[in-house]
Design an enzyme around this catalytic site. Structure first.
Site, PDB file in Angstrom:
ATOM      1  CB  ILE A   1     -12.738  -4.713  -1.873  1.00 34.90           C
ATOM      2  CG1 ILE A   1     -14.127  -4.308  -1.376  1.00 34.90           C
ATOM      3  CG2 ILE A   1     -12.257  -3.710  -2.929  1.00 34.90           C
ATOM      4  CD1 ILE A   1     -14.158  -2.987  -0.641  1.00 34.90           C
ATOM      5  N   PRO A   2     -11.224  -7.732  -3.497  1.00 31.06           N
ATOM      6  CG  PRO A   2     -11.509  -9.357  -5.150  1.00 31.06           C
ATOM      7  CD  PRO A   2     -12.267  -8.524  -4.165  1.00 31.06           C
ATOM      8  CG  HIS A   3      -7.020  -4.554  -2.948  1.00 29.23           C
ATOM      9  ND1 HIS A   3      -7.912  -5.016  -1.997  1.00 29.23           N
ATOM     10  CD2 HIS A   3      -5.932  -4.151  -2.280  1.00 29.23           C
ATOM     11  CE1 HIS A   3      -7.377  -4.880  -0.800  1.00 29.23           C
ATOM     12  NE2 HIS A   3      -6.171  -4.360  -0.941  1.00 29.23           N
ATOM     13  N   GLY A   4      -4.942  -5.598  -6.019  1.00 28.08           N
ATOM     14  CA  GLY A   4      -3.510  -5.824  -6.167  1.00 28.08           C
ATOM     15  C   GLY A   4      -2.919  -4.826  -7.142  1.00 28.08           C
TER      16      GLY A   4
ATOM     17  CE1 TYR B   1      -4.020  -1.938   0.212  1.00 24.34           C
ATOM     18  CE2 TYR B   1      -2.859  -3.186   1.885  1.00 24.34           C
ATOM     19  CZ  TYR B   1      -3.915  -3.062   1.009  1.00 24.34           C
ATOM     20  OH  TYR B   1      -4.874  -4.025   0.936  1.00 24.34           O
TER      21      TYR B   1
END
Lengths: 609, 154
Positions: free
Chosen positions: B64-67, A517
């Site tokens: 909310i899968p994210h990458g 992040y």
């Protein structure tokens, strides 16, 4: 007829003095003067060298009034101390109250013996008289200074000042006896007397406290009589314990502790009454002591008084604090602050009257020196407590704001109380109604002049409502912060907080999260797993709700903890404001500032509810 | 930021059939691969890597899968409504039937987080979530997701 007239005159003058004291509080709060000093000065002004010209040198009456006032003040101190919130302060404060007083008395006593050519008993007597910090002064200055200390330090100072008076009283009485007997009292007798005072005082206090709780909950007294019953019982306890050679002061303090920490019927009215009673006691005690002193004689002791005061403040107490507190892992700054809040007060002057009353040779010295010490302590330390607390980082940055809480005692039971609050603009309850604790349910609401019950309130509470809640008694004091208006930055953060919480595995690596992040990882937890990072930061104190901050706007909160190890956590992005692009510095500012506000909001509200 | 910036109507899967979290992620990765022109395998691995740090199931049946993808030049979203909810190890242990996949370029920094927060805000709105579950087709779902919502509705 003459006697009636003099009684009337006495009443008129006495009440006038009290009125003067009360009105002077306006003046004192404007200038930040320690109010107790003002009472003392009013007493002096009314006395034989002042404009009042009242010649008062009745040590007997002073002792009577002083004991009674002190008993009530100490009982009140116990009543307000919640043991559950001061657990980690208990041990150090008890050590301070016992060994601390002994060390202070010893150090100052030896100094005084050399300084004034006294024998060691007389020197120690002077040391003992000024050894205890004054509960009245400490409670008062900590409460009215608009200051909220770190909980552990604040609690320690209060318990210390509340429980060291009995110790100082005891030393003073024993040393007075020794001074009268010219050292002819064997050591074992001293030890036995000490034990008797402590055991009897503590035991009687405990027993009577329990009895009081039982009686209050069992007897159906008329509603106005509860507080009176309690205060009369406290004074009786004091008198009887002292008659039996126990420490009456310790007894009332312990009894107060018992009553204050049990569920008792009519507790709000008892506490309210004690508020008033304690004020009256402070005013009367200081006025009488001010009357008792003869300023013209006092000036003869200016130099010795100053010397003792300076030595006590700069050497005696710091040594005692250092020796007592280094065992408990306090920081240097905390010890420094603790030794600075060594306020002396009426107790010392009151104790100084004992040698005179007992007829010790050269008793004038004790009284006048003690008087100086108290004045100097009140002026120098009393005036500088708040700046010192801020300088040394002991003050909470954001004290809980004042709210207008109404407490209603429910007759016949003691575990729940009805409390009423106005729903204020910008308070937590108005901004985030869904985040309220589940046990907090309104039972009735006054809305636009009409009384509505819980079922009639549609759409939740509104600003302007006056809501009443049925609350477990022990939780009442935690509610104020929910209903108090928040400071503007915290209120803005509460309005804008965005949710964004993800579960995080305990074995996830902090560095990976940081890289994922683009968060900056604090160096002390870099390279660790989430569970290890919590362990590194919080040690044994890790519990659900503790938080690790990552960079500006993200934090990890512990969710489940088993055997002191975090098993589940959640990642939270505090506040992400739509500001277009982050490449521009103004935008970065705008993103991080609310984040800070959001964090302080959580500090303010979060974990205590 | 508006969700229409990162979501096209073609990226909405109104009737995804999956028996597991992994299968659902795989189906969505395939869709994302078609939109971004990146290998499906790379996308899938990125998502799995993120799930290893902790599930992206945020509760109330929403995930909310994210990458991050190195070669991406913008934020890309894919939305799927599952016919049958699958276990996702979510915050509240509820099975998940609404999924919003978000792919961000490397160094997206705060934009990435802003987009996540925005998605979370829309999907956590109970009224919107129930409408999404009742919607007929991709177009209706797309309209619901991209409509301007009253700010601070909570």
């Amino acid at each position: 007829m003459e006697q009636i007239a003099s009684a009337n005159l006495f009443l008129a003058l006495g009440a006038l003095l009290v009125l003067g004291g009360i009105l002077s509080s306006l003046l004192a709060s404007r200038f930040g003067t320690p109010l107790l000093l003002v009472f003392l000065i009013i007493g002096m002004l009314a006395g034989e060298d002042g404009i009042g010209g009242i010649a008062f040198d009745n040590y007997q009456a002073t002792y009577l009034i002083g004991s009674c006032a002190l008993a009530i003040i100490l009982f009140d101190g116990g009543l307000r101390t919640r043991l559950s919130t001061v657990q980690d302060a208990l041990a150090p404060s008890i050590v301070l109250a016992s060994f601390g007083v002994a060390i202070t008395a010893g150090v100052v006593g030896v100094f005084c013996s050399y300084m004034f050519g006294l024998n060691w008993v007389e020197g120690l007597l002077l040391g003992a008289i000024v050894a205890s910090t004054d509960a009245a002064a400490v409670f008062f200055l900590l409460k009215t200074g608009g200051l909220q200390l770190k909980p552990r330090i604040g609690a320690m100072l209060e318990i210390e000042s509340g429980s060291n008076d009995p110790v100082a009283v005891f030393f003073t009485l024993v040393l007075t006896e020794l001074a009268l007997a010219n050292g002819g009292m064997p050591g074992w007798q001293v030890a036995e007397s000490l034990l008797r005072q402590a055991v009897l005082g503590g035991g009687m206090g405990l027993a009577v406290g329990m009895l009081l709780v039982f009686l209050l909950n069992r007897l159906n007294l008329l509603s106005g009589l509860h507080p009176l019953f309690v205060i009369a019982a406290a004074i009786a306890l004091f008198g009887f314990t002292a008659l039996l050679d126990g420490s009456g002061f310790l007894a009332v303090y312990v009894a107060g502790l018992v009553v204050g920490n049990r569920q008792v019927r009519a507790f709000p009215s008892i506490v309210n009454f004690h508020d008033t009673a304690t004020w009256l006691c402070q005013i009367v005690m200081f006025l009488v002591l001010g009357l008792l002193v003869t300023p013209s004689t006092l000036m003869e002791y200016l130099v010795p008084g100053l010397v003792v005061a300076v030595f006590l403040i700069l050497v005696g107490r710091p040594i005692a604090i250092y020796l007592c507190l280094r065992l408990f892992g306090f920081t240097f700054k905390e010890m420094l602050f603790t030794s600075w809040v060594g306020l002396r007060g009426a107790v010392s002057i009151f104790l100084a009257a004992i040698p005179t009353l007992a007829g010790v040779n050269g008793a004038e010295l004790y009284f006048n020196v003690a008087f100086f010490v108290v004045m100097i302590s009140l002026v120098v330390q009393g005036w500088t407590i708040a700046p010192a607390a801020r300088l040394l980082g002991m003050a909470l940055k954001r004290p809980a704001a004042a709210t207008s809480r109404v407490e209603i005692d429910l007759p016949g039971q003691s575990s729940k109380e009805l409390v009423g609050y106005p729903i204020a603009n910008d308070s937590f309850v108005a901004l985030r109604p869904s985040a309220l604790p589940t046990w907090l349910k309104p039972v009735l609401v006054v809305r636009e002049g009409e009384v509505k019950n819980a079922a009639e309130i549609t759409g939740g509470l509104r600003v302007g409502d006056y809501a009443y809640f049925l609350v477990p008694t022990e939780r009442v004091h935690r509610l104020d912060r929910v209903f108090a208006p928040l400071p503007p930055d915290a209120a803005n953060a509460a309005k804008r907080l965005v949710f964004g919480e993800f579960p995080i595995a305990a074995d996830a690596m902090i560095d990976e999260l940081g890289a994922f992040y683009d968060l900056s990882v604090p160096p002390d937890i870099a390279g660790l797993s989430v569970a290890d990072a919590f362990a590194a930061r919080f040690g044994a104190k890790v519990r659900p709700g503790v938080r690790l901050d990552l960079g500006g706007f993200a934090s990890i909160t512990a969710r489940d903890v088993a055997d002191g190890v975090v098993t589940r956590a959640r990642l939270r992005f505090d506040e992400v404001v739509d500001v277009g692009s982050l490449r521009n510095t103004a935008a970065i500012e705008a993103t991080t500032r609310p984040a800070r506000a959001a964090r302080s909001l959580r500090r303010l509200i979060g974990r205590d509810i | 930021m508006d969700l229409s910036d990162l979501l096209q109507v073609e990226a909405v899967l109104p009737h995804l059939k999956a028996n597991s979290k992994k299968q659902a992620l795989q189906e969505m990765a395939a869709k994302a691969a078609a939109i971004t022109d990146r290998p499906e395998r790379e996308i899938f691995d990125t998502l799995l890597q993120r799930e290893k740090l902790g599930s992206t199931g945020v509760g109330h049946g929403v995930a909310i899968p994210h990458g991050k993808l190195v070669a991406l030049d913008r934020l890309v979203g894919v939305f799927a409504r599952l016919d049958r909810a699958v276990d996702f190890d979510a915050l509240d242990d509820e099975p998940v039937d609404l999924m919003f996949l978000l792919l961000a370029p490397e160094n997206a920094g705060a934009d990435h987080l802003k987009a996540l927060a925005r998605i979370a805000r829309v999907l956590r709105e109970p009224a919107i979530a129930s409408k999404l579950r009742a919607a007929n087709d991709a177009a209706a779902i797309y309209a619901l997701l991209t409509q301007p919502i009253a700010s601070n509705a909570a």
